[in-house]
Write a protein that holds these residues in place. Structure first.
Motif, mmCIF file in Angstrom:
data_model
loop_
_atom_site.group_PDB
_atom_site.id
_atom_site.type_symbol
_atom_site.label_atom_id
_atom_site.label_comp_id
_atom_site.label_asym_id
_atom_site.label_seq_id
_atom_site.Cartn_x
_atom_site.Cartn_y
_atom_site.Cartn_z
ATOM 1 N N ALA A 11 -22.835 26.212 -0.255
ATOM 2 C CA ALA A 11 -23.140 24.877 -0.799
ATOM 3 C C ALA A 11 -22.604 23.812 0.141
ATOM 4 N N LYS A 12 -23.407 22.783 0.317
ATOM 5 C CA LYS A 12 -22.975 21.678 1.177
ATOM 6 C C LYS A 12 -21.909 20.871 0.469
ATOM 7 N N LYS A 13 -20.926 20.485 1.221
ATOM 8 C CA LYS A 13 -19.880 19.636 0.664
ATOM 9 C C LYS A 13 -20.391 18.211 0.598
ATOM 10 N N ALA A 14 -20.106 17.588 -0.506
ATOM 11 C CA ALA A 14 -20.528 16.192 -0.661
ATOM 12 C C ALA A 14 -19.657 15.313 0.225
ATOM 13 N N ALA A 15 -20.293 14.377 0.842
ATOM 14 C CA ALA A 15 -19.556 13.434 1.691
ATOM 15 C C ALA A 15 -18.670 12.561 0.806
ATOM 16 N N PRO A 16 -17.488 12.265 1.285
ATOM 17 C CA PRO A 16 -16.624 11.403 0.471
ATOM 18 C C PRO A 16 -17.264 10.026 0.321
ATOM 19 N N PRO A 17 -17.078 9.408 -0.817
ATOM 20 C CA PRO A 17 -17.683 8.083 -0.994
ATOM 21 C C PRO A 17 -17.091 7.103 0.012
ATOM 22 N N ARG A 18 -17.957 6.301 0.586
ATOM 23 C CA ARG A 18 -17.475 5.338 1.572
ATOM 24 C C ARG A 18 -16.930 4.106 0.869
ATOM 25 N N GLU A 19 -15.951 3.505 1.508
ATOM 26 C CA GLU A 19 -15.390 2.276 0.947
ATOM 27 C C GLU A 19 -16.359 1.135 1.207
#
Length: 144
Positions: free
Chosen positions: A7-15
């Motif tokens: 499973a692809k890791k979700a990108a951290p939400p950008r500020e």
């Protein structure tokens, strides 16, 4: 055994960028903060913006925003004038009185810089008629 793709890791939400925060906040809210006596550095910190240069640039990039901030600063003078009076609340000894005087002086100075209406203006304009008489003390007669 079946192999499943990892499973692809979700990108951290950008500020959010400072401009996005400021656009979401709006110039009316920023002006309210200025009129309450908050400094631009404090406003930026309260909005979660690192450094107040982004706030200054955002204001300067739009003539309407710059005009609104200029008007808000002029109205903020009323806040500083009130703070000058409140500086003396709770004064109980000569040391506190000295501190209160310095604070009040600073608040009055700040009010004057933001709105000249709070300054000590002295009108030195002359109104009326001025007559200049030139006398000749040499004894010569004037050519007519």
């Amino acid at each position: 055994m079946s192999s499943k793709p990892a499973a692809k890791k979700a990108a951290p939400p950008r500020e959010p960028m400072p401009a996005e925060i400021l656009e979401a906040t709006g110039i009316a809210t920023v002006c309210d903060m200025i009129m309450e006596g908050q400094m631009l550095r404090e406003i930026a910190r309260n909005l979660g913006i690192k450094g107040h240069a982004s706030l200054i640039k955002w204001i300067a990039d739009d003539a309407e925003r710059a005009k609104a901030v200029k008007e808000a600063r002029a109205l903020a003078a009323f806040t500083y004038d009130e703070q000058a009076i409140e500086a003396f609340d709770g004064v109980k000894n000569p040391v506190d009185l000295g501190i209160a005087r310095e604070k009040a002086s600073h608040y009055r100075w700040r009010a004057q810089k933001m709105n000249p209406q709070f300054g000590e203006k002295v009108d030195v304009n002359h109104s009326g008629e001025t007559t200049v008489i030139i006398k000749d003390y040499t004894g010569r007669k004037a050519d007519a």
